[in-house]
Write a protein that holds these residues in place. Structure first.
Motif, PDB file in Angstrom:
ATOM      1  N   PHE A   1      28.579 -58.241  24.859  1.00 32.37           N
ATOM      2  CA  PHE A   1      27.307 -57.730  24.352  1.00 32.37           C
ATOM      3  C   PHE A   1      27.428 -56.943  23.050  1.00 32.37           C
ATOM      4  N   ILE A   2      28.631 -56.680  22.546  1.00 31.47           N
ATOM      5  CA  ILE A   2      28.797 -55.920  21.304  1.00 31.47           C
ATOM      6  C   ILE A   2      28.853 -56.883  20.125  1.00 31.47           C
ATOM      7  N   ASP A   3      27.984 -56.647  19.141  1.00 30.59           N
ATOM      8  CA  ASP A   3      27.970 -57.429  17.914  1.00 30.59           C
ATOM      9  C   ASP A   3      29.079 -56.894  17.002  1.00 30.59           C
ATOM     10  N   PRO A   4      30.063 -57.711  16.630  1.00 34.63           N
ATOM     11  CA  PRO A   4      31.170 -57.192  15.815  1.00 34.63           C
ATOM     12  C   PRO A   4      30.736 -56.751  14.416  1.00 34.63           C
ATOM     13  N   LYS A   5      29.622 -57.249  13.937  1.00 33.15           N
ATOM     14  CA  LYS A   5      29.151 -56.880  12.605  1.00 33.15           C
ATOM     15  C   LYS A   5      28.542 -55.476  12.577  1.00 33.15           C
ATOM     16  N   THR A   6      27.769 -55.136  13.598  1.00 30.86           N
ATOM     17  CA  THR A   6      27.096 -53.836  13.626  1.00 30.86           C
ATOM     18  C   THR A   6      27.746 -52.839  14.582  1.00 30.86           C
TER      19      THR A   6
ATOM     20  N   GLY B   1      21.131 -57.556  19.485  1.00 26.03           N
ATOM     21  CA  GLY B   1      19.677 -57.507  19.608  1.00 26.03           C
ATOM     22  C   GLY B   1      19.106 -56.099  19.578  1.00 26.03           C
ATOM     23  N   CYS B   2      19.822 -55.155  19.015  1.00 28.57           N
ATOM     24  CA  CYS B   2      19.320 -53.777  18.926  1.00 28.57           C
ATOM     25  C   CYS B   2      18.119 -53.743  17.981  1.00 28.57           C
ATOM     26  N   THR B   3      17.028 -53.134  18.424  1.00 29.69           N
ATOM     27  CA  THR B   3      15.793 -53.097  17.645  1.00 29.69           C
ATOM     28  C   THR B   3      15.627 -51.743  16.967  1.00 29.69           C
ATOM     29  N   LYS B   4      14.607 -51.638  16.120  1.00 33.49           N
ATOM     30  CA  LYS B   4      14.329 -50.369  15.432  1.00 33.49           C
ATOM     31  C   LYS B   4      13.932 -49.267  16.403  1.00 33.49           C
ATOM     32  N   GLU B   5      13.539 -49.643  17.607  1.00 30.17           N
ATOM     33  CA  GLU B   5      13.206 -48.658  18.639  1.00 30.17           C
ATOM     34  C   GLU B   5      14.459 -48.161  19.364  1.00 30.17           C
ATOM     35  N   ASN B   6      15.641 -48.570  18.894  1.00 26.78           N
ATOM     36  CA  ASN B   6      16.936 -48.178  19.467  1.00 26.78           C
ATOM     37  C   ASN B   6      17.086 -48.619  20.922  1.00 26.78           C
ATOM     38  N   LYS B   7      16.672 -49.852  21.195  1.00 25.92           N
ATOM     39  CA  LYS B   7      16.833 -50.454  22.521  1.00 25.92           C
ATOM     40  C   LYS B   7      17.325 -51.875  22.358  1.00 25.92           C
TER      41      LYS B   7
ATOM     42  N   ASN C   1      21.152 -64.035  40.452  1.00 26.18           N
ATOM     43  CA  ASN C   1      21.680 -62.683  40.594  1.00 26.18           C
ATOM     44  C   ASN C   1      21.831 -61.957  39.260  1.00 26.18           C
ATOM     45  N   THR C   2      21.105 -62.382  38.225  1.00 28.90           N
ATOM     46  CA  THR C   2      21.134 -61.697  36.933  1.00 28.90           C
ATOM     47  C   THR C   2      19.716 -61.346  36.496  1.00 28.90           C
ATOM     48  N   PHE C   3      19.621 -60.349  35.655  1.00 29.07           N
ATOM     49  CA  PHE C   3      18.350 -59.961  35.054  1.00 29.07           C
ATOM     50  C   PHE C   3      18.630 -59.250  33.747  1.00 29.07           C
ATOM     51  N   LYS C   4      17.608 -59.065  32.928  1.00 30.14           N
ATOM     52  CA  LYS C   4      17.764 -58.378  31.636  1.00 30.14           C
ATOM     53  C   LYS C   4      17.195 -56.974  31.746  1.00 30.14           C
ATOM     54  N   LYS C   5      17.900 -56.037  31.105  1.00 26.81           N
ATOM     55  CA  LYS C   5      17.503 -54.627  31.152  1.00 26.81           C
ATOM     56  C   LYS C   5      17.677 -54.026  29.766  1.00 26.81           C
ATOM     57  N   ASP C   6      16.795 -53.082  29.409  1.00 30.08           N
ATOM     58  CA  ASP C   6      16.911 -52.357  28.144  1.00 30.08           C
ATOM     59  C   ASP C   6      17.956 -51.263  28.281  1.00 30.08           C
ATOM     60  N   ILE C   7      18.849 -51.192  27.288  1.00 28.22           N
ATOM     61  CA  ILE C   7      19.814 -50.092  27.230  1.00 28.22           C
ATOM     62  C   ILE C   7      19.673 -49.422  25.871  1.00 28.22           C
ATOM     63  N   PRO C   8      20.059 -48.159  25.755  1.00 29.94           N
ATOM     64  CA  PRO C   8      19.961 -47.491  24.459  1.00 29.94           C
ATOM     65  C   PRO C   8      21.024 -48.001  23.486  1.00 29.94           C
ATOM     66  N   CYS C   9      20.681 -48.030  22.212  1.00 30.85           N
ATOM     67  CA  CYS C   9      21.611 -48.412  21.161  1.00 30.85           C
ATOM     68  C   CYS C   9      21.207 -47.678  19.888  1.00 30.85           C
ATOM     69  N   LYS C  10      21.986 -47.850  18.840  1.00 31.84           N
ATOM     70  CA  LYS C  10      21.665 -47.257  17.539  1.00 31.84           C
ATOM     71  C   LYS C  10      21.453 -48.392  16.550  1.00 31.84           C
TER      72      LYS C  10
ATOM     73  N   TYR D   1      24.480 -45.414  10.791  1.00 31.06           N
ATOM     74  CA  TYR D   1      25.636 -45.995  10.113  1.00 31.06           C
ATOM     75  C   TYR D   1      26.309 -47.036  10.997  1.00 31.06           C
ATOM     76  N   VAL D   2      26.937 -48.043  10.359  1.00 32.06           N
ATOM     77  CA  VAL D   2      27.818 -48.962  11.071  1.00 32.06           C
ATOM     78  C   VAL D   2      29.165 -48.277  11.149  1.00 32.06           C
ATOM     79  N   MET D   3      29.637 -48.067  12.371  1.00 22.54           N
ATOM     80  CA  MET D   3      30.956 -47.465  12.573  1.00 22.54           C
ATOM     81  C   MET D   3      31.559 -48.070  13.820  1.00 22.54           C
ATOM     82  N   PRO D   4      32.861 -47.928  14.007  1.00 18.68           N
ATOM     83  CA  PRO D   4      33.478 -48.506  15.205  1.00 18.68           C
ATOM     84  C   PRO D   4      32.757 -48.050  16.472  1.00 18.68           C
ATOM     85  N   TYR D   5      32.707 -48.950  17.477  1.00 15.75           N
ATOM     86  CA  TYR D   5      31.945 -48.681  18.697  1.00 15.75           C
ATOM     87  C   TYR D   5      32.361 -47.374  19.344  1.00 15.75           C
ATOM     88  N   TYR D   6      33.641 -47.090  19.363  1.00 12.90           N
ATOM     89  CA  TYR D   6      34.104 -45.821  19.912  1.00 12.90           C
ATOM     90  C   TYR D   6      34.531 -44.896  18.785  1.00 12.90           C
ATOM     91  N   GLY D   7      33.833 -44.975  17.660  1.00 10.94           N
ATOM     92  CA  GLY D   7      34.156 -44.180  16.487  1.00 10.94           C
ATOM     93  C   GLY D   7      33.597 -42.770  16.578  1.00 10.94           C
TER      94      GLY D   7
END
Length: 186
Positions: free
Chosen positions: A49-54, A59-65, A84-93, A160-166
């Motif tokens: 689920f992690i986009d290597p570019k950002t 699919g992170c939106t301007k609403e940070n979800k 047994n799967t579903f989609k859920k909103d999670i927080p992002c930047k 900012y774009v920074m490493p995921y665990y940056g």
């Protein structure tokens, strides 16, 4: 009387075991939007689920979800997807391509010419810093601190774009709704 109480307590212990064994092969269809923690894993362990570019969830939106794929516990089926799967909103930047490292290096080495402010989308401040040699280097020093602490970010409101665990910083603020209520010494 003593034997009947003993029998009832033994029966109470035995009943959940019988119920668990009886329903081992059954699946229950439920609304997956109302699941509690522990009834699902989010995001799905097999889902990249992690986009290597950002360096944010895809699919992170301007609403940070961002919507990610989640996996429900064994024996449960979602009514929405019928599996047994579903989609859920999670927080992002939400990011728009501005690199933290690039803006910090521009501020350190070319900040007296306003290159950091031009890069971040503040052309008026960039021009002012260019014409005054970074406010005689005091503005450059201030901008290095402001960018390093992530107080000044891109002009479009993105992160900012920074490493995921940056070195991401969460700024904690207080206002009239978050003040501390005094506790009594009861």
């Amino acid at each position: 009387m003593f034997h009947s109480a003993r029998f009832l307590s033994g029966l109470l212990i035995l009943l959940p075991t019988i119920a668990l064994c009886d329903g081992a092969n059954q699946t229950h269809e439920i609304d997956c939007n109302n699941l509690r923690m522990g009834q699902y894993i989010c995001p799905h362990p097999d889902y990249d689920f992690i986009d290597p570019k950002t360096q944010q969830p895809r699919g992170c939106t301007k609403e940070n979800k961002a919507k990610v794929l989640c996996l429900v516990a064994d024996g449960l089926v979602c009514t929405e997807t019928k599996n047994n799967t579903f989609k859920k909103d999670i927080p992002c930047k939400w990011t728009n391509g501005y690199s933290f490292e690039t803006s910090l290096l521009l501020s350190i080495f070319l900040g007296m010419f306003g290159a950091d402010r031009f890069y971040l989308g503040y052309p008026a401040l960039g021009l002012l810093k260019l014409s005054t040699l970074g406010f005689l280097f005091l503005g450059q020093f201030a901008d290095v601190i402001l960018i390093a602490t992530q107080i000044v970010g891109p002009a479009d409101g993105s992160h900012y774009v920074m490493p995921y665990y940056g070195a991401g910083i969460n700024i904690v603020t207080s206002n009239n709704f978050t003040y501390r209520v005094p506790q009594c010494d009861c």
